[in-house]
Structure formats: C-alpha cells, structure tokens
Motif scaffolding. Structure first.
Motif, PDB file in Angstrom:
ATOM      1  N   ASP A 304       0.828  -1.201   0.000  1.00 16.07           N
ATOM      2  CA  ASP A 304       0.000   0.000   0.000  1.00 16.07           C
ATOM      3  C   ASP A 304       0.870   1.261   0.000  1.00 16.07           C
ATOM      4  O   ASP A 304       0.541   2.243  -0.682  1.00 16.07           O
ATOM      5  CB  ASP A 304      -0.926  -0.006   1.223  1.00 16.07           C
ATOM      6  N   ILE A 305       1.966   1.227   0.742  1.00 12.18           N
ATOM      7  CA  ILE A 305       2.895   2.357   0.731  1.00 12.18           C
ATOM      8  C   ILE A 305       3.454   2.550  -0.672  1.00 12.18           C
ATOM      9  O   ILE A 305       3.516   3.686  -1.187  1.00 12.18           O
ATOM     10  CB  ILE A 305       4.048   2.124   1.730  1.00 12.18           C
ATOM     11  N   GLU A 306       3.842   1.457  -1.317  1.00 11.58           N
ATOM     12  CA  GLU A 306       4.360   1.547  -2.677  1.00 11.58           C
ATOM     13  C   GLU A 306       3.291   2.080  -3.631  1.00 11.58           C
ATOM     14  O   GLU A 306       3.582   2.877  -4.529  1.00 11.58           O
ATOM     15  CB  GLU A 306       4.847   0.182  -3.150  1.00 11.58           C
ATOM     16  N   GLY A 307       2.043   1.634  -3.424  1.00  9.54           N
ATOM     17  CA  GLY A 307       0.939   2.125  -4.249  1.00  9.54           C
ATOM     18  C   GLY A 307       0.729   3.619  -4.099  1.00  9.54           C
ATOM     19  O   GLY A 307       0.403   4.323  -5.063  1.00  9.54           O
ATOM     20  N   ALA A 308       0.918   4.116  -2.892  1.00  8.21           N
ATOM     21  CA  ALA A 308       0.797   5.560  -2.669  1.00  8.21           C
ATOM     22  C   ALA A 308       1.885   6.305  -3.434  1.00  8.21           C
ATOM     23  O   ALA A 308       1.620   7.314  -4.100  1.00  8.21           O
ATOM     24  CB  ALA A 308       0.893   5.867  -1.176  1.00  8.21           C
TER      25      ALA A 308
END
Length: 429
Positions: A304-308
């Motif tokens: 999710d951090i990478e997606g952000a």
C-alpha cells in the motif's frame, strides 16, 4: 417527540404553536468541524418558516448535566452527526434511545439511514444558524472568522445532483446506482454570500445534458464555485474538460486517484481510465489540480505504501498535486508513522513542490537536532550531516526514523521513490 430519525415534521407543522427547538451538531460539539451541517441548516430554515424559535446548542450541558436529563428549555431536540468517529456522551445516547431526540446523519446511519422529508430537503438552508456560536468562539474578531469559519460564513452550500455509480466499499453512497438531477442552484443560493460549494456525490457521472445544465446554472450566478468531493477523473471527456475549464471555478480542481494495483485486471483498468482522464484534462487545464490519494484501505502494508508512491510519482508527471487521505485503519499499521509523514509532506504544497520525501524527512531531523540550515539558494540537502563538534541527540525524530526504518526493510521501494522531486519532473501537459 417522535422516535428515531429526522421525521418530526408533524410536530413542526402544528398550527398555532410556537416551539422552542434545540439543534445539536454532534461533530461541532466534539472536536469541531470545518463545515456546517447542511441537514441542520435546512431543518432550521424549515422550522423558522413556521415561526418556531430555533437555537443551536453550544454545549451538551444545556440538555443534560451531571448525567441527568435537563431539556426543559426545549420542546424539540434535533441532532445530526456526519462522522461515525465523533464522540457523543452516554446521556445523549440514552435520550436518543428514549425518544427525546430526533436524529440522523451518516455518523449514525452510514447507509440506509433516515433521509430528510422532501419538504425539508428542498428548503433553503438557514445560514444564520451558527452565527451566535461563531461570535462566541471568535469574540467577534473578523480575522478569526475569516481564518477559521470561512466555510460557515462565505458560501452557499447544496447538492445539484445526488447519487453515484461506483459502489466504492468505503463510501456512504455504495448502494447508489445512478446520478440524478437534484435541485437548482437558486434553491440554496444566498445572494449575500460571495461563493458556492457543492457536495454532489459524483457530478462527473451525471448525464451530459444534466452536467451542462448544472454548469450553466452555476455560471449564471456570477459567483465562483467548487465541488468539494473528489471528482471522478475516469469519466473525463473533451466536452466536460472544456466546460469545467471555462467556468468561474474557485480554488483547486479536485479529483480522486484511489486505484494503483497493476497486477489485478480490474484494478489495472481503473488506473488506465484515470491516466486517460488525466491526459484529456491536461490538454485544457492550466490551473493547479489536486487529486485525493486514498491510502490504508485495501491493506496497510508495504504494498500500500508503494501504491501511494506510485500515484504520487504519476501525479508529479502530470504536474498535479496529491492530497493523502488516510483511511482509519492506518492507525493499526506498523507503518502508521510513515503514513503520517507521507500525508504531511504531500498535503503541504510548499514542501511537496520543493523537496523530495527524503529531503523532507532530513529537514525535519535537522530541525529536531536544532541545526540551522542555510537555504538561500532554494536547494535542500539529501543527506543528514552534523557540523563539526556537534553532538546529535540520541534519538531521531519520528519523521526521519519512519523513513530510514522503511528504507532498511524495503530498499528497492525507497530507491525508486524517496528521491523524486516535483520540480525536477517535466509535466506531460
């Protein structure tokens, strides 16, 4: 009093009675809220049209004190709550349960809750409802009013359309199946107020005829306006882009960028639609554009951090600004601090436009250590360094620590995104 919900019209509409009506904005009475409660504005206006005495309750002590119900000053109590995390005293819940308070709002009924009766829903809001409260909180200071209460004092507020087509799991409109025309602007327009903002759920999904009707109606007022919900960039067309860029729009154009997973065919299609919408929009818009970036909803892990960061990078490439919206589950993540720092970096354009994420974290640590940094040339350092003879504090600040801990565990993600700078990327527009 009639039990649950806002359906208390039979009391309000009684002939020959002048009622004392107390209105409670639960969000305001908890920690405050940036926006006035539109349902309560309409209820107040409707009640006053029958000659009733309406007063905004400024403290729960006015109706219940020391665990005892004391509402003798009122014939009718009405409460609304927009946010489910808003705290309400137990004694108030008891009064609701016993039928002393008519209540509603998405904070009590996230979906399938009671709606305002049609006569109330389409009544002109009473924009004076909060005036005494604002006067009390500001002591009459006009600067404080402008700074802290502008949304209450300067805007006409309403819906021109209602409904959505997306069925997003996080949205209170997830059961909605379409968008329909709702009301003309004159229904909620106060000519004395300089600006307008709209709460339409998904104006971009309105049929083309309705979309143009709404834009023409808003434009005819001569007042600047803004849609406050993140508009659906996936539904952008050449016609809508031209129209939106030609009207008297106030502030940033705000859209939404909720999807990022390219390993799932359905999600990938959503991302592709967003990119297509951005391509169309960038052809016509020369003003600053912002997109809400929802995080910590699908998961609260490194993916999710990478997606952000993927979305942040994409928006940099289009010359757009991200605005991080943290779903409440971020608080349960081991990356809670990183989510917080990401939001602080992105949601302050003065930082985001000049610093990479790494530079932002380094500057926070330098401030934490008490290091004075000369930034006359507008450059920011990437590496934390200490002056000769300087004894650093033993603990890093939460911002810097969150960055280095994530980088140590996921160096590939960090190397790909932590050093990206908005001003170094040439926009596609």
């Amino acid at each position: 009093m009639e039990p649950a919900g806002f359906n208390c019209c039979s009391i309000i509409e009684r002939e020959g009675e002048r009622l004392r009506i107390g209105i409670m904005d639960a969000d305001l009475l908890d920690n405050g809220t940036r926006h006035p409660n539109l349902a309560l504005l309409k209820i107040s206006g409707y009640c006053k049209s029958f000659g009733h005495n309406v007063r905004l309750i400024q403290s729960y002590d006015e109706v219940a004190r020391d665990g005892q119900i004391n509402y003798l000053d009122f014939d009718l109590l009405v409460m609304s709550r927009v946010f489910k995390f808003t705290q309400v005293p137990d004694i108030i819940y008891l009064m609701i349960k016993q039928g002393f308070i008519a209540y509603g709002g998405t904070g009590f009924f996230e979906i399938n809750g009671p709606v305002l009766p049609k006569a109330v829903e389409h009544f002109k809001p009473d924009y004076s409802l909060y005036n005494d409260y604002i006067e009390w909180k500001t002591g009459g200071d006009e600067r404080k009013k402008k700074r802290d209460w502008d949304d209450y004092l300067s805007y006409s507020i309403g819906f021109t359309t209602r409904g959505c087509i997306r069925h997003c799991d996080f949205c209170v409109n997830r059961l909605s199946n379409g968008v329909a025309y709702w009301s003309p602007v004159k229904e909620f327009l106060d000519e004395s107020r300089p600006k307008i903002y709209l709460w339409d759920d998904n104006i971009m999904a309105a049929p083309p005829r309705v979309f143009k009707l709404v834009m023409d109606d808003l434009q005819s007022t001569g007042k600047p306006f803004q849609f406050r919900q993140g508009m659906d960039i996936r539904l952008m067309t050449e016609e809508k882009a031209k129209l939106l860029c030609s009207v008297k729009y106030y502030g940033d154009y705000i859209f939404a960028f909720d999807h990022y997973r390219m390993d799932d065919p359905k999600e990938k299609k959503q991302v592709e639609q967003i990119l297509r919408g951005l391509d169309v929009w960038s052809k016509y818009c020369t003003r600053e554009t912002k997109l809400y970036v929802l995080v910590a909803f699908d998961s609260q892990d490194e993916k999710d951090i990478e997606g952000a960061f993927f979305r942040i990078k994409t928006l940099m490439e289009y010359g757009c600004l991200p605005y991080i919206m943290r779903f409440e589950k971020y608080k349960d993540s081991r990356f809670k601090s990183l989510y917080t720092q990401l939001a602080r970096w992105c949601n302050q354009p003065s930082f985001f436009k000049k610093m990479s994420f790494r530079q932002y974290c380094v500057r926070n640590e330098e401030y934490h250590q008490g290091i004075q940094y000369d930034n006359k040339d507008g450059k920011y350092n990437n590496i934390l360094t200490f002056p000769e003879g300087f004894n650093p504090r033993p603990n890093y600040c939460s911002c810097y620590r969150a960055m280095i801990e994530f980088e140590e565990e996921f160096p590939e993600i960090a190397s790909k995104y932590f050093d990206l700078r908005f001003e170094d990327i040439k926009p596609k527009r």
